[in-house]
Write a protein that holds these residues in place. Structure first.
Motif, PDB file in Angstrom:
ATOM      1  N   THR A  21       0.839  -1.195   0.000  1.00 16.02           N
ATOM      2  CA  THR A  21       0.000   0.000   0.000  1.00 16.02           C
ATOM      3  C   THR A  21       0.876   1.248   0.000  1.00 16.02           C
ATOM      4  O   THR A  21       1.945   1.274   0.605  1.00 16.02           O
ATOM      5  CB  THR A  21      -0.917   0.029   1.234  1.00 16.02           C
ATOM      6  OG1 THR A  21      -0.111  -0.044   2.415  1.00 16.02           O
ATOM      7  CG2 THR A  21      -1.895  -1.128   1.218  1.00 16.02           C
ATOM      8  N   ASP A  22       0.400   2.270  -0.694  1.00 12.22           N
ATOM      9  CA  ASP A  22       1.115   3.544  -0.795  1.00 12.22           C
ATOM     10  C   ASP A  22       0.157   4.662  -0.414  1.00 12.22           C
ATOM     11  O   ASP A  22      -0.742   5.011  -1.188  1.00 12.22           O
ATOM     12  CB  ASP A  22       1.638   3.740  -2.219  1.00 12.22           C
ATOM     13  CG  ASP A  22       2.580   4.928  -2.343  1.00 12.22           C
ATOM     14  OD1 ASP A  22       2.419   5.897  -1.574  1.00 12.22           O
ATOM     15  OD2 ASP A  22       3.469   4.892  -3.210  1.00 12.22           O
ATOM     16  N   THR A  25       0.063   7.892  -2.888  1.00  9.10           N
ATOM     17  CA  THR A  25      -0.628   7.805  -4.177  1.00  9.10           C
ATOM     18  C   THR A  25      -2.021   7.202  -4.054  1.00  9.10           C
ATOM     19  O   THR A  25      -2.825   7.296  -4.985  1.00  9.10           O
ATOM     20  CB  THR A  25       0.184   6.942  -5.166  1.00  9.10           C
ATOM     21  OG1 THR A  25       0.242   5.598  -4.665  1.00  9.10           O
ATOM     22  CG2 THR A  25       1.589   7.481  -5.329  1.00  9.10           C
ATOM     23  N   GLU A  27      -2.532   4.044  -3.927  1.00  5.24           N
ATOM     24  CA  GLU A  27      -2.511   2.795  -4.699  1.00  5.24           C
ATOM     25  C   GLU A  27      -2.350   1.592  -3.788  1.00  5.24           C
ATOM     26  O   GLU A  27      -1.643   1.653  -2.773  1.00  5.24           O
ATOM     27  CB  GLU A  27      -1.365   2.815  -5.713  1.00  5.24           C
ATOM     28  CG  GLU A  27      -1.545   3.816  -6.847  1.00  5.24           C
ATOM     29  CD  GLU A  27      -0.389   3.780  -7.819  1.00  5.24           C
ATOM     30  OE1 GLU A  27      -0.646   3.556  -9.018  1.00  5.24           O
ATOM     31  OE2 GLU A  27       0.760   3.973  -7.398  1.00  5.24           O
ATOM     32  N   ILE A  28      -2.973   0.519  -4.170  1.00  5.53           N
ATOM     33  CA  ILE A  28      -2.815  -0.751  -3.469  1.00  5.53           C
ATOM     34  C   ILE A  28      -2.498  -1.812  -4.515  1.00  5.53           C
ATOM     35  O   ILE A  28      -3.195  -1.941  -5.526  1.00  5.53           O
ATOM     36  CB  ILE A  28      -4.076  -1.104  -2.647  1.00  5.53           C
ATOM     37  CG1 ILE A  28      -3.847  -2.343  -1.798  1.00  5.53           C
ATOM     38  CG2 ILE A  28      -5.311  -1.260  -3.533  1.00  5.53           C
ATOM     39  CD1 ILE A  28      -4.904  -2.549  -0.720  1.00  5.53           C
ATOM     40  N   LYS A  29      -1.411  -2.536  -4.292  1.00  2.00           N
ATOM     41  CA  LYS A  29      -0.948  -3.533  -5.260  1.00  2.00           C
ATOM     42  C   LYS A  29      -1.063  -4.920  -4.644  1.00  2.00           C
ATOM     43  O   LYS A  29      -0.395  -5.232  -3.656  1.00  2.00           O
ATOM     44  CB  LYS A  29       0.509  -3.260  -5.659  1.00  2.00           C
ATOM     45  CG  LYS A  29       1.068  -4.269  -6.661  1.00  2.00           C
ATOM     46  CD  LYS A  29       2.524  -3.985  -6.961  1.00  2.00           C
ATOM     47  CE  LYS A  29       3.095  -5.039  -7.923  1.00  2.00           C
ATOM     48  NZ  LYS A  29       4.546  -4.818  -8.171  1.00  2.00           N
ATOM     49  N   LYS A 124     -12.349   4.039  -2.593  1.00  2.00           N
ATOM     50  CA  LYS A 124     -11.115   4.835  -2.563  1.00  2.00           C
ATOM     51  C   LYS A 124     -10.629   5.175  -3.971  1.00  2.00           C
ATOM     52  O   LYS A 124     -10.118   6.262  -4.217  1.00  2.00           O
ATOM     53  CB  LYS A 124     -10.015   4.102  -1.786  1.00  2.00           C
ATOM     54  CG  LYS A 124      -8.856   4.995  -1.357  1.00  2.00           C
ATOM     55  CD  LYS A 124      -7.927   4.245  -0.432  1.00  2.00           C
ATOM     56  CE  LYS A 124      -6.814   5.135   0.063  1.00  2.00           C
ATOM     57  NZ  LYS A 124      -7.262   6.173   1.027  1.00  2.00           N
ATOM     58  N   GLU A 125     -10.802   4.258  -4.914  1.00 11.58           N
ATOM     59  CA  GLU A 125     -10.303   4.486  -6.277  1.00 11.58           C
ATOM     60  C   GLU A 125     -11.358   5.113  -7.205  1.00 11.58           C
ATOM     61  O   GLU A 125     -11.082   5.348  -8.380  1.00 11.58           O
ATOM     62  CB  GLU A 125      -9.823   3.168  -6.881  1.00 11.58           C
ATOM     63  CG  GLU A 125     -10.923   2.128  -7.010  1.00 11.58           C
ATOM     64  CD  GLU A 125     -10.386   0.750  -7.352  1.00 11.58           C
ATOM     65  OE1 GLU A 125      -9.363   0.661  -8.048  1.00 11.58           O
ATOM     66  OE2 GLU A 125     -11.009  -0.230  -6.908  1.00 11.58           O
ATOM     67  N   HIS A 302     -12.926  -4.756  -5.080  1.00 11.86           N
ATOM     68  CA  HIS A 302     -12.246  -4.167  -3.929  1.00 11.86           C
ATOM     69  C   HIS A 302     -13.284  -3.874  -2.865  1.00 11.86           C
ATOM     70  O   HIS A 302     -14.268  -3.195  -3.116  1.00 11.86           O
ATOM     71  CB  HIS A 302     -11.506  -2.895  -4.337  1.00 11.86           C
ATOM     72  CG  HIS A 302     -10.320  -3.158  -5.208  1.00 11.86           C
ATOM     73  ND1 HIS A 302      -9.479  -2.173  -5.649  1.00 11.86           N
ATOM     74  CD2 HIS A 302      -9.823  -4.321  -5.724  1.00 11.86           C
ATOM     75  CE1 HIS A 302      -8.519  -2.703  -6.400  1.00 11.86           C
ATOM     76  NE2 HIS A 302      -8.720  -4.001  -6.462  1.00 11.86           N
ATOM     77  N   ASP A 306      -9.718  -4.720   1.222  1.00 16.03           N
ATOM     78  CA  ASP A 306      -8.908  -3.552   0.904  1.00 16.03           C
ATOM     79  C   ASP A 306      -9.017  -2.501   2.010  1.00 16.03           C
ATOM     80  O   ASP A 306      -8.037  -1.845   2.364  1.00 16.03           O
ATOM     81  CB  ASP A 306      -9.345  -2.966  -0.438  1.00 16.03           C
ATOM     82  CG  ASP A 306      -9.224  -3.985  -1.559  1.00 16.03           C
ATOM     83  OD1 ASP A 306      -8.265  -3.933  -2.320  1.00 16.03           O
ATOM     84  OD2 ASP A 306     -10.121  -4.866  -1.653  1.00 16.03           O
ATOM     85  N   TRP A 310      -5.934  -0.990   4.198  1.00 14.35           N
ATOM     86  CA  TRP A 310      -5.652   0.434   4.380  1.00 14.35           C
ATOM     87  C   TRP A 310      -5.606   0.806   5.855  1.00 14.35           C
ATOM     88  O   TRP A 310      -4.859   1.693   6.262  1.00 14.35           O
ATOM     89  CB  TRP A 310      -6.695   1.277   3.660  1.00 14.35           C
ATOM     90  CG  TRP A 310      -6.495   1.358   2.181  1.00 14.35           C
ATOM     91  CD1 TRP A 310      -7.319   0.881   1.212  1.00 14.35           C
ATOM     92  CD2 TRP A 310      -5.396   1.965   1.492  1.00 14.35           C
ATOM     93  NE1 TRP A 310      -6.793   1.124  -0.037  1.00 14.35           N
ATOM     94  CE2 TRP A 310      -5.629   1.799   0.099  1.00 14.35           C
ATOM     95  CE3 TRP A 310      -4.235   2.622   1.913  1.00 14.35           C
ATOM     96  CZ2 TRP A 310      -4.725   2.267  -0.862  1.00 14.35           C
ATOM     97  CZ3 TRP A 310      -3.340   3.089   0.957  1.00 14.35           C
ATOM     98  CH2 TRP A 310      -3.596   2.918  -0.419  1.00 14.35           C
TER      99      TRP A 310
END
Length: 313
Positions: A21-22, A25, A27-29, A124-125, A302, A306, A310
């Motif tokens: 997780t970032d 940004t 982003e979650i990978k 979130k996205e 997601h 997710d 987070w």
């Protein structure tokens, strides 16, 4: 980047996400995302207790997940337990077993906490997308309960009600250990009435009709989406952010409720653990769409997992 592990243990399934997780940004990978159908909630609605065989199925999945978490080197792990373990008299047995295997204590969260995690994970996205206007209504249809969360950048209202695919199947379709297959009209009517009462309760807290975008989560929704897309195998990328019309959901729900176990099991995207409960799950989704007036639902892969990830970043 922070590497974290999230586990969501519900009434029907237990799922794992190990991800990077970032926060900068957003982003979650995914590194590993998996699910096992363990039916932890088997019989809970009737007995009030977690069955020994259900606990052992769950612990077997936990042992597998512990190996994945160790191999991928997650820095932190959070285990969230939802409806079935929240209701059970013997939940201490469940907690003790999870701690022994994973080294973390399962957090038996409230329905409102569950709803907030689902909302964060699902939306979130979506921020800023003109084709998915706010407010969002996120509906997470689980095995034992369904969460409703309305919000934009943050949660405005949330409610959890005890209506899910396993609970409705066991309450209305299971008689003398046998599931009606397919169910007669009277049993379907009883499920609809139960769902309608639950939606009445949800509307006491969440103004369902205010939603501009309906977002659907969890296995019942993603399975209906996979059927609508005509997939030959489960394809998470194709399902994520696909859109289902009310007409499609109505048609698929009717077909599932009219089919036999063998016919449902033969559907290419049908997980074996969902064969008996998918009809009730699809009916919950259809009832929500009809009540809210939504002409389509956006399907999200997601979800609560997710949101849990987070929360430990």
């Amino acid at each position: 980047m922070k590497r974290v592990a999230a586990i969501d243990c519900g009434t029907n399934s237990i799922r794992l996400l190990v991800a990077d997780t970032d926060l900068e940004t957003g982003e979650i990978k995914d590194l590993d995302r998996r699910m096992e159908i363990v039916r932890l909630g088997q019989g809970v609605d009737r007995t009030g207790r977690l069955a020994p065989e259900a606990l052992e199925r769950t612990f077997a999945a936990c042992r597998q997940y512990a190996g994945v978490i160790k191999e991928l080197g997650a820095e932190r792990t959070r285990f969230v337990a939802t409806s079935a373990s929240r209701d059970a008299e013997n939940r201490a047995d469940f907690v003790r077993g999870v701690v022994d295997i994973l080294g973390v204590e399962p957090e038996v969260i409230t329905g409102d906490q569950e709803a907030e995690f689902s909302f964060t994970g699902a939306t979130k996205e979506l921020a800023g997308r003109a084709d998915m206007p706010v407010p969002y209504l996120v509906v997470d249809i689980g095995g034992g309960s369904t969460e409703f969360v309305l919000g934009d950048g943050s949660v405005r209202a949330a409610r959890s009600v005890d209506v899910g695919c396993v609970r409705m199947t066991e309450r209305h379709l299971l008689h003398n250990g046998t599931i009606s297959d397919p169910p007669p009209p009277g049993q379907i009517t009883a499920i609809k009435a139960d769902i309608a009462e639950a939606l009445d309760r949800a509307e006491q807290t969440v103004p369902l009709g205010e939603a501009a975008t309906l977002v659907g989560l969890a296995g019942s929704v993603t399975t209906v989406a996979a059927i609508a897309l005509g997939l030959s195998g489960y394809d998470s990328a194709a399902i994520h952010h696909s859109r289902l019309s009310l007409a499609q959901v109505r048609e698929i729900t009717g077909s599932l409720l009219a089919s036999t176990h063998a016919e449902r099991a033969a559907i290419p995207v049908m997980h074996p653990g969902r064969v008996d409960v998918i009809g009730a799950g699809a009916l919950v989704l259809l009832s929500i769409m009809e009540r809210t007036g939504a002409q389509e639902v956006v399907v999200s892969e997601h979800d609560i997992l997710d949101g849990i990830a987070w929360s430990v970043t």
